[in-house]
Design a protein around this motif. Structure first.
Motif, PDB file in Angstrom:
ATOM      1  N   TRP A 279       1.390  -2.130 -29.213  1.00 52.04           N
ATOM      2  CA  TRP A 279       2.636  -1.906 -29.943  1.00 52.04           C
ATOM      3  C   TRP A 279       3.693  -2.914 -29.495  1.00 52.04           C
ATOM      4  O   TRP A 279       3.897  -3.138 -28.302  1.00 52.04           O
ATOM      5  N   THR A 280       4.347  -3.522 -30.484  1.00 46.08           N
ATOM      6  CA  THR A 280       5.395  -4.509 -30.218  1.00 46.08           C
ATOM      7  C   THR A 280       6.647  -4.152 -31.012  1.00 46.08           C
ATOM      8  O   THR A 280       6.670  -3.156 -31.749  1.00 46.08           O
ATOM      9  N   LEU A 281       7.671  -4.980 -30.896  1.00 44.16           N
ATOM     10  CA  LEU A 281       8.903  -4.759 -31.649  1.00 44.16           C
ATOM     11  C   LEU A 281       8.713  -4.897 -33.151  1.00 44.16           C
ATOM     12  O   LEU A 281       9.617  -4.567 -33.925  1.00 44.16           O
ATOM     13  N   ASP A 282       7.544  -5.370 -33.577  1.00 41.96           N
ATOM     14  CA  ASP A 282       7.249  -5.388 -35.014  1.00 41.96           C
ATOM     15  C   ASP A 282       7.345  -3.995 -35.611  1.00 41.96           C
ATOM     16  O   ASP A 282       7.612  -3.832 -36.810  1.00 41.96           O
ATOM     17  N   ALA A 283       7.129  -2.970 -34.803  1.00 38.63           N
ATOM     18  CA  ALA A 283       7.199  -1.587 -35.287  1.00 38.63           C
ATOM     19  C   ALA A 283       8.598  -1.227 -35.761  1.00 38.63           C
ATOM     20  O   ALA A 283       8.768  -0.239 -36.496  1.00 38.63           O
TER      21      ALA A 283
ATOM     22  N   GLY B 165       4.558   7.288 -55.288  1.00 32.89           N
ATOM     23  CA  GLY B 165       4.300   8.711 -55.131  1.00 32.89           C
ATOM     24  C   GLY B 165       5.414   9.394 -54.366  1.00 32.89           C
ATOM     25  O   GLY B 165       6.520   8.868 -54.234  1.00 32.89           O
ATOM     26  N   GLN B 166       5.136  10.599 -53.866  1.00 27.54           N
ATOM     27  CA  GLN B 166       6.148  11.384 -53.163  1.00 27.54           C
ATOM     28  C   GLN B 166       6.048  11.227 -51.646  1.00 27.54           C
ATOM     29  O   GLN B 166       4.958  11.258 -51.074  1.00 27.54           O
ATOM     30  N   LEU B 167       7.200  11.089 -51.023  1.00 25.63           N
ATOM     31  CA  LEU B 167       7.294  11.008 -49.569  1.00 25.63           C
ATOM     32  C   LEU B 167       6.567  12.170 -48.907  1.00 25.63           C
ATOM     33  O   LEU B 167       6.767  13.332 -49.259  1.00 25.63           O
ATOM     34  N   ASN B 168       5.724  11.855 -47.949  1.00 18.50           N
ATOM     35  CA  ASN B 168       5.090  12.841 -47.095  1.00 18.50           C
ATOM     36  C   ASN B 168       5.283  12.376 -45.662  1.00 18.50           C
ATOM     37  O   ASN B 168       4.659  11.424 -45.211  1.00 18.50           O
ATOM     38  N   ALA B 169       6.206  13.032 -44.962  1.00 21.18           N
ATOM     39  CA  ALA B 169       6.581  12.581 -43.616  1.00 21.18           C
ATOM     40  C   ALA B 169       5.409  12.648 -42.648  1.00 21.18           C
ATOM     41  O   ALA B 169       5.247  11.760 -41.797  1.00 21.18           O
ATOM     42  N   PHE B 170       4.580  13.700 -42.758  1.00 18.84           N
ATOM     43  CA  PHE B 170       3.472  13.817 -41.823  1.00 18.84           C
ATOM     44  C   PHE B 170       2.426  12.735 -42.074  1.00 18.84           C
ATOM     45  O   PHE B 170       1.889  12.130 -41.139  1.00 18.84           O
ATOM     46  N   ARG B 171       2.109  12.462 -43.344  1.00 17.92           N
ATOM     47  CA  ARG B 171       1.157  11.398 -43.643  1.00 17.92           C
ATOM     48  C   ARG B 171       1.729  10.040 -43.230  1.00 17.92           C
ATOM     49  O   ARG B 171       0.993   9.152 -42.786  1.00 17.92           O
ATOM     50  N   ALA B 172       3.048   9.861 -43.365  1.00 25.12           N
ATOM     51  CA  ALA B 172       3.668   8.620 -42.905  1.00 25.12           C
ATOM     52  C   ALA B 172       3.506   8.464 -41.400  1.00 25.12           C
ATOM     53  O   ALA B 172       3.276   7.355 -40.890  1.00 25.12           O
ATOM     54  N   TYR B 173       3.617   9.583 -40.672  1.00 22.54           N
ATOM     55  CA  TYR B 173       3.367   9.557 -39.234  1.00 22.54           C
ATOM     56  C   TYR B 173       1.923   9.142 -38.950  1.00 22.54           C
ATOM     57  O   TYR B 173       1.657   8.330 -38.053  1.00 22.54           O
ATOM     58  N   GLN B 174       0.977   9.703 -39.690  1.00 18.62           N
ATOM     59  CA  GLN B 174      -0.425   9.333 -39.495  1.00 18.62           C
ATOM     60  C   GLN B 174      -0.644   7.846 -39.767  1.00 18.62           C
ATOM     61  O   GLN B 174      -1.360   7.166 -39.019  1.00 18.62           O
ATOM     62  N   GLN B 175      -0.012   7.344 -40.825  1.00 19.65           N
ATOM     63  CA  GLN B 175      -0.145   5.936 -41.175  1.00 19.65           C
ATOM     64  C   GLN B 175       0.447   5.042 -40.083  1.00 19.65           C
ATOM     65  O   GLN B 175      -0.166   4.061 -39.649  1.00 19.65           O
TER      66      GLN B 175
ATOM     67  N   SER C  82       1.300   5.870 -36.842  1.00 19.00           N
ATOM     68  CA  SER C  82       0.748   6.053 -35.499  1.00 19.00           C
ATOM     69  C   SER C  82      -0.627   5.419 -35.342  1.00 19.00           C
ATOM     70  O   SER C  82      -1.101   5.237 -34.213  1.00 19.00           O
ATOM     71  N   ALA C  83      -1.279   5.058 -36.463  1.00 18.25           N
ATOM     72  CA  ALA C  83      -2.561   4.353 -36.371  1.00 18.25           C
ATOM     73  C   ALA C  83      -2.403   2.989 -35.722  1.00 18.25           C
ATOM     74  O   ALA C  83      -3.372   2.408 -35.225  1.00 18.25           O
ATOM     75  N   GLY C  84      -1.178   2.462 -35.721  1.00 17.86           N
ATOM     76  CA  GLY C  84      -0.884   1.264 -34.956  1.00 17.86           C
ATOM     77  C   GLY C  84      -1.033  -0.044 -35.702  1.00 17.86           C
ATOM     78  O   GLY C  84      -1.510  -0.098 -36.833  1.00 17.86           O
ATOM     79  N   GLN C  85      -0.600  -1.111 -35.024  1.00 15.19           N
ATOM     80  CA  GLN C  85      -0.641  -2.463 -35.564  1.00 15.19           C
ATOM     81  C   GLN C  85      -1.974  -3.129 -35.236  1.00 15.19           C
ATOM     82  O   GLN C  85      -2.466  -3.044 -34.111  1.00 15.19           O
ATOM     83  N   TRP C  86      -2.539  -3.800 -36.237  1.00 15.61           N
ATOM     84  CA  TRP C  86      -3.814  -4.500 -36.069  1.00 15.61           C
ATOM     85  C   TRP C  86      -3.712  -5.866 -36.709  1.00 15.61           C
ATOM     86  O   TRP C  86      -3.129  -6.029 -37.766  1.00 15.61           O
ATOM     87  N   THR C  87      -4.274  -6.846 -36.068  1.00 16.27           N
ATOM     88  CA  THR C  87      -4.154  -8.218 -36.544  1.00 16.27           C
ATOM     89  C   THR C  87      -5.412  -8.648 -37.279  1.00 16.27           C
ATOM     90  O   THR C  87      -6.492  -8.050 -37.109  1.00 16.27           O
ATOM     91  N   PRO C  88      -5.333  -9.700 -38.082  1.00 15.55           N
ATOM     92  CA  PRO C  88      -6.519 -10.209 -38.779  1.00 15.55           C
ATOM     93  C   PRO C  88      -7.473 -10.984 -37.874  1.00 15.55           C
ATOM     94  O   PRO C  88      -8.508 -11.465 -38.349  1.00 15.55           O
ATOM     95  N   GLU C  89      -7.147 -11.107 -36.615  1.00 18.50           N
ATOM     96  CA  GLU C  89      -7.991 -11.868 -35.690  1.00 18.50           C
ATOM     97  C   GLU C  89      -9.292 -11.140 -35.345  1.00 18.50           C
ATOM     98  O   GLU C  89     -10.237 -11.750 -34.837  1.00 18.50           O
ATOM     99  N   ALA C  90      -9.328  -9.811 -35.594  1.00 21.13           N
ATOM    100  CA  ALA C  90     -10.537  -9.034 -35.345  1.00 21.13           C
ATOM    101  C   ALA C  90     -10.653  -7.992 -36.448  1.00 21.13           C
ATOM    102  O   ALA C  90      -9.704  -7.748 -37.194  1.00 21.13           O
ATOM    103  N   ALA C  91     -11.816  -7.361 -36.557  1.00 22.46           N
ATOM    104  CA  ALA C  91     -12.019  -6.332 -37.571  1.00 22.46           C
ATOM    105  C   ALA C  91     -11.018  -5.197 -37.368  1.00 22.46           C
ATOM    106  O   ALA C  91     -10.687  -4.829 -36.237  1.00 22.46           O
ATOM    107  N   ILE C  92     -10.540  -4.638 -38.476  1.00 21.81           N
ATOM    108  CA  ILE C  92      -9.493  -3.621 -38.419  1.00 21.81           C
ATOM    109  C   ILE C  92     -10.067  -2.241 -38.698  1.00 21.81           C
ATOM    110  O   ILE C  92     -11.078  -2.094 -39.381  1.00 21.81           O
TER     111      ILE C  92
END
Length: 555
Positions: A331-335, A395-405, A407-417
């Protein structure tokens, strides 16, 4: 909408009178996260499981209330602050951090407004019967107090002042107000992105890294400026269907496809206005005196989104600190990037109810437009050049699903995601002046399940610059902005082995939007990748972007 001091607000307000009925008095909320269960009245509220499902995040193991996260609010008036304004002397359920009049400290007992108080309550109320989305957040609110007819310069000044608070660390600013095109001073005003307040929003979003959440226009002749922004999130509102907020309300936008209203009630050209919907019909609100009322409008949909950003950002800041401390994650400041927040919120929105097999990404409900049609009936589903549904955005805002999305974290194209995640990166044009690649490929680690849906959202910013006459680096009354245009990026879902985008399985290739969105079925079980490609250069040769994805791997 009805005109108030030349600025149009939600249809529910005439002067200081609301179409709601006081139903009781508030109490003081216990510390969020300590209660193991929620009362039925809260679970069935717009903030609870029948609405955006944010209250679940207040409880263990999440314990997210927006603590230490700064958000902002700009309106014509302002909410009252305890200890400053008599109007809220009996109301201790809302702890505002600071209130202003434009770019100065607020004057005691001046500019306190019921509408602003109601909007703020959805974000930060700690009332037992009307809990806000993020009661722990730090709210900075400014009353622009705009003059009759044309107040965009003062509103821009107010927005900038709020964006600079908390050491310049404001994560989102709520606009539950707007300006009418009828009073815009341009010769032939249209919703083309060039009104001063619209350009101000897009400039500030980029320069101050703040996500502007804008109440979408309602009806005819309403608050259409700054709904033609590129870099914010415009929000329409939903009403209940069998207890669930699940249908776009009839009081929202008129027909955005009508040629009679093009440029007046909807954007010029094919660019869509609405990015999300959120509950806004008969939602519970707190008045200045502490009584609870109900009312309707996009004014009350928007703060659901702003409050949700505070919850996500609290989680993000914790993840960043943990990453710095023990190097256990990346996790970086990109978040904290506003583009990341926008991509996460849009990608996690509810469209179609999952039957329980997970193929529809675990979505909680089916959202219908005003004609009871779903996403699958829309041109956005059929046409790769149209990324957003005309009435519901993604669609409609879903705060819990947004949390799931998120919290899955940042992933780069340098490796499989992994199957779910997000990233913030840069692509470049063919220009030799930038080392950024012309495209980025994100190869999914696991094979995707045939018949499952994939959701991918790409976000980037329009480049608006300040014409800074006094060279102080800030907007001053009398100054203007310059539109440098929008670089064009495209989004593709491809088989992992393919290199030619003409063979893409699905794509989103709008030439006019700053959002691309794919929501489609996987035709065959196999390995896939997501490609972000720089298509056309309008300003700088390098373009930062945010990407969020949600897929279903094979069992």
């Amino acid at each position: 909408m009805l005109q108030i001091n030349s600025v149009h607000r939600c249809f529910h307000q005439i002067g200081a009178i609301f179409l709601g009925v006081s139903i009781g008095w508030i109490g003081i909320l216990t510390v969020p996260g300590q209660a193991k269960t929620l009362p039925k009245s809260l679970r069935s509220s717009s903030v609870g499981e029948t609405g955006i499902d944010a209250l679940r995040l207040h409880l263990p193991p999440y314990n997210l209330t927006g603590k230490k996260i700064a958000i902002g609010q700009v309106e014509i008036g302002r909410p009252g602050q305890f200890g400053i304004d008599k109007a809220v002397a009996q109301n201790r359920s809302m702890a505002l951090t600071r209130v202003f009049y434009r770019d100065t400290r607020a004057r005691t007992n001046s500019n306190v407004d019921s509408h602003a108080q109601n909007v703020a309550s959805i974000m930060i109320s700690a009332a037992k019967m009307a809990r806000g989305v993020a009661p722990g957040a730090r709210l900075y609110s400014s009353a622009s107090g705009t003059p009759r007819r044309y107040g965009q310069p003062e509103e821009c000044l107010s927005a900038q002042y709020v964006a600079l608070q908390n050491g310049g660390d404001i994560r989102a600013i709520n606009f539950s107000f707007g300006e009418s095109l009828r009073f815009d001073p341009r010769a032939k005003p249209q919703l083309d992105g060039n009104a001063l307040l619209t350009q101000c929003v897009d400039w500030s979003a980029r320069v101050h890294n703040v996500l502007y959440v804008i109440a979408g226009n309602q009806g005819k002749g309403g608050i259409s400026i700054p709904t033609d922004n590129f870099n914010g999130v415009n929000v329409a509102f939903t009403a209940r269907v069998q207890e669930l907020f699940a249908r776009v309300d009839f009081a929202n936008l008129g027909d955005p496809t009508s040629s009679a209203t093009k440029g007046l009630e909807s954007n010029v050209g094919p660019r869509r206005a609405i990015a999300l919907v959120a509950p806004g019909h008969d939602v519970s609100l707190v008045n200045p005196n502490g009584s609870i009322t109900t009312s309707s409008g996009t004014s009350f949909a928007a703060p659901h989104v702003t409050g949700t950003i505070a919850l996500l950002q609290e989680y993000g800041d914790t993840a960043i600190r943990r990453s710095l401390r023990d190097r256990s994650s990346s996790w970086t400041l990109d978040a904290r990037r506003s583009e990341v927040m926008k991509a996460v919120l849009l990608n996690a929105a509810d469209k179609l109810k999952d039957s329980g097999n997970g193929l529809l990404l675990g979505m909680s409900r089916t959202i219908a437009d005003k004609n009871n049609r779903t996403w699958l009936d829309s041109d956005a589903y059929r046409d790769s050049k149209i990324p957003l549904h005309a009435q519901m955005g993604t669609g409609q805002l879903n705060a819990f699903r947004a949390y799931q999305q998120f919290s899955a974290g940042q992933w780069t194209p340098e490796a499989a995601i992994p199957a779910i995640g997000w990233d913030y990166r840069t692509v470049g044009s063919n220009s030799v002046s930038t080392p950024a690649p012309i495209y980025q490929d994100y190869i999914l680690e696991k094979r995707l399940q045939k018949g499952s849906f994939v959701s991918v959202t790409l976000i980037w910013n329009r480049l608006v610059e300040l014409v800074d006459k006094d060279q102080n680096g800030e907007y001053s009354l009398g100054e203007e902005f310059r539109d440098r245009g929008l670089n064009n990026l495209d989004l593709y879902l491809m088989r992992a082995e393919d290199t030619d985008t003409r063979k893409a399985i699905h794509s989103s290739i709008s030439a006019v939007d700053s959002t691309e969105h794919i929501f489609n079925k996987i035709p065959a079980t196999g390995r896939y990748k997501i490609r972000v490609q720089f298509k056309h250069q309008a300003n700088e040769p390098a373009q930062p972007y945010a990407l969020a994805w949600w897929t279903v791997p094979t069992r």
